[in-house]
Enzyme design. Structure first.
Site, short mmCIF file in Angstrom:
data_model
loop_
_atom_site.label_atom_id
_atom_site.label_comp_id
_atom_site.label_asym_id
_atom_site.label_seq_id
_atom_site.Cartn_x
_atom_site.Cartn_y
_atom_site.Cartn_z
N LYS A 36 0.81 -1.23 0.00
CA LYS A 36 0.00 0.00 0.00
C LYS A 36 0.84 1.28 0.00
CE LYS A 36 -0.67 0.46 5.01
NZ LYS A 36 -1.66 0.58 6.10
N ARG A 131 -8.63 -1.25 16.91
CA ARG A 131 -8.90 -0.85 15.53
C ARG A 131 -9.84 -1.91 14.97
NH1 ARG A 131 -4.47 0.11 10.78
NH2 ARG A 131 -4.87 -2.11 10.48
#
Length: 355
Positions: A36, A131
Site C-alpha cells: 500500500k 482498531r
C-alpha cells in the site's frame, strides 16, 4: 531529472524481503508484503515476487486492480475490511480478504456465488489496540456462520496491533490469540490454515520465539520491515537488512540571508498555526519546491547541516550551517513511513525505480 522525485532501489527491497523470508522460515512464519505504501506499483510487486514471496497484500482494491492489470498473478489479500460497495471487485481481484462484519462476509458470499468464484476469508479478532477485529467472545459465532456461507472458504484467524494505540505484540496477547484459535478449532472441528498474527511490529516478538517449539502464528503482513529494514516498534534495524532504500530529492528555488524573526503583527498562518520563533539573528535560509501538498514534512529527514524550519502548501523552508544552498541545487532527504506514504500519493512527486 525532474524534481521533486523519489529514487527507489528495488533491488534492496527484494533483498530485504528475501532476508525476512529466510529469517522467519525456521519459526514457521510466512511473510506477506503489503504494497500500500507504494500504491500497488507493479515495479515493487515484481521485485517482491522475485524475492520468493507467494502472496501480496494491500489495503486498497484500486492498488490490487492496478497490479492485476499489470499482469501480476500471485494471490492477493485485501487487508482492510471490504466495503459493501466493492465486494464484486474484491471477489474478482483478491483470493483472500480480512473481515470483521458478517454483513460484508454475506455480501462477499453472494458476489462470489453470482460470479462462480470462491473467496477466502480471514476473520480478524480484537486483541486490545481497538482498531479492526471482532470481540473475542463473538469470534466463535461469527466463524460458525461464515462456515455455512456458500462460495466462502474460511482461511483462518488474524489480528492487528500497534496501529491505533500502539499496543505492542507480546507473549501475553499472542498466547491469548493462540488460545482463541485452539478454542475455535476444537469447538467447530476445523483447522485454521492461516493465523495472521500481525505486522512489522510483531518482529521483536517473532525473533524471540524458540524455533524448536510449536506456536500458532504462521503469517505476518509486513510493510515497514521490507521497505525500511526496521522492526516497527522501536525502529531498530534488522540485522543484515537495508535501511536506506528510498531517497526524496527536492530543488532549491530561493536562497538568501534573512533575519530569523518576522516583523509586523502576527496572526495564525495559512494552516491556522502560530509557530514559536527563536531569535537566531541572520540565517542562511532556502526555499525548496516541495510542500505539504507533496509530503508530510515531519516524515522527511534532512541531511547533516540542514534544518527544516517550517512548511506550507508549496514550500519547505530550511536553514543551513556552513555553505549556503544554491538556486537549482538538489537536496536529498531520507524518509520515514509517513513521508514515503504521502510522497508516493502525491502526483507532483515523480517516481524513479532502480534495479
Amino acid at each position: 531529472m525532474n524534481t521533486p522525485r523519489l529514487e527507489i532501489d528495488c533491488a534492496k527491497i527484494a533483498a530485504n524481503a528475501k532476508l525476512l523470508i529466510n529469517t522467519l522460515k525456521p519459526y514457521g512464519i510466512d511473510i506477506v508484503p503489503v504494497t500500500k505504501v507504494f500504491m500497488g506499483h507493479p515495479e515493487i510487486a515484481a521485485s517482491l515476487i522475485s524475492s520468493g514471496v507467494k502472496m501480496l497484500a494491500d489495503s486498497r482494491i484500486e492498488n490490487i486492480e492496478r497490479m492485476r492489470h499489470a499482469g501480476i498473478t500471485v494471490p492477493m489479500m485485501l487487508i482492510r475490511t471490504p466495503m459493501l460497495s466493492q465486494v464484486d471487485r474484491v471477489v474478482l481481484s483478491c483470493e483472500v480478504s480480512l473481515n470483521t462484519e458478517l454483513v460484508i462476509i454475506r455480501a462477499l458470499s453472494k458476489a462470489a456465488k453470482n460470479m462462480g468464484y470462491y473467496h477466502g476469508v480471514i476473520v480478524m479478532v480484537e486483541l486490545g489496540d481497538l482498531r479492526e477485529g471482532v470481540m473475542p467472545e463473538q469470534l466463535l459465532s461469527i466463524i460458525s456462520e461464515t462456515l455455512m456461507l456458500p462460495n466462502i472458504i474460511f482461511k483462518g484467524i488474524g489480528a492487528n496491533l500497534t496501529c491505533r494505540y500502539g499496543v505492542a505484540p507480546e507473549q501475553d496477547n499472542m498466547n491469548f490469540l493462540a488460545k482463541l484459535v485452539k478454542d475455535v478449532e476444537q469447538q467447530l472441528g476445523i483447522s485454521a490454515e492461516i493465523v495472521s498474527g500481525g505486522n512489522s511490529a510483531n518482529l521483536i516478538w517473532a525473533f524471540s520465539l524458540n524455533p524448536h517449539q510449536s506456536h500458532v502464528v504462521n503469517q505476518l503482513r509486513l510493510g515497514e520491515a521490507v521497505y525500511f529494514g526496521v522492526e516497527a516498534l522501536n525502529k531498530h534495524p534488522i540485522a543484515g537488512g537495508h535501511t536506506e532504500i528510498v531517497t526524496l530529492v527536492a530543488e532549491v528555488i530561493e536562497s538568501n540571508i534573512k533575519p530569523s524573526l518576522p516583523w509586523g503583527r502576527r496572526c495564525a498562518n495559512a494552516f491556522g498555526e502560530m509557530p514559536e520563533v527563536i531569535d537566531k539573528g541572520q540565517v542562511k535560509q532556502a526555499l525548496l519546491a516541495l510542500g505539504r501538498q507533496d509530503i508530510n514534512p515531519s516524515g522527511i529527514i534532512p541531511p547533516q547541516g540542514l534544518t527544516i524550519i517550517s512548511s506550507n502548501s508549496d514550500h519547505i523552508v530550511v536553514e543551513s550551517v556552513g555553505e549556503a544552498l544554491q538556486v537549482g541545487q538538489e537536496v536529498r532527504f531520507n524518509l520515514d513511513y509517513s513521508g514515503l506514504l504521502t510522497a508516493m500519493t502525491s502526483p507532483y512527486v515523480k517516481k524513479y525505480f532502480y534495479h
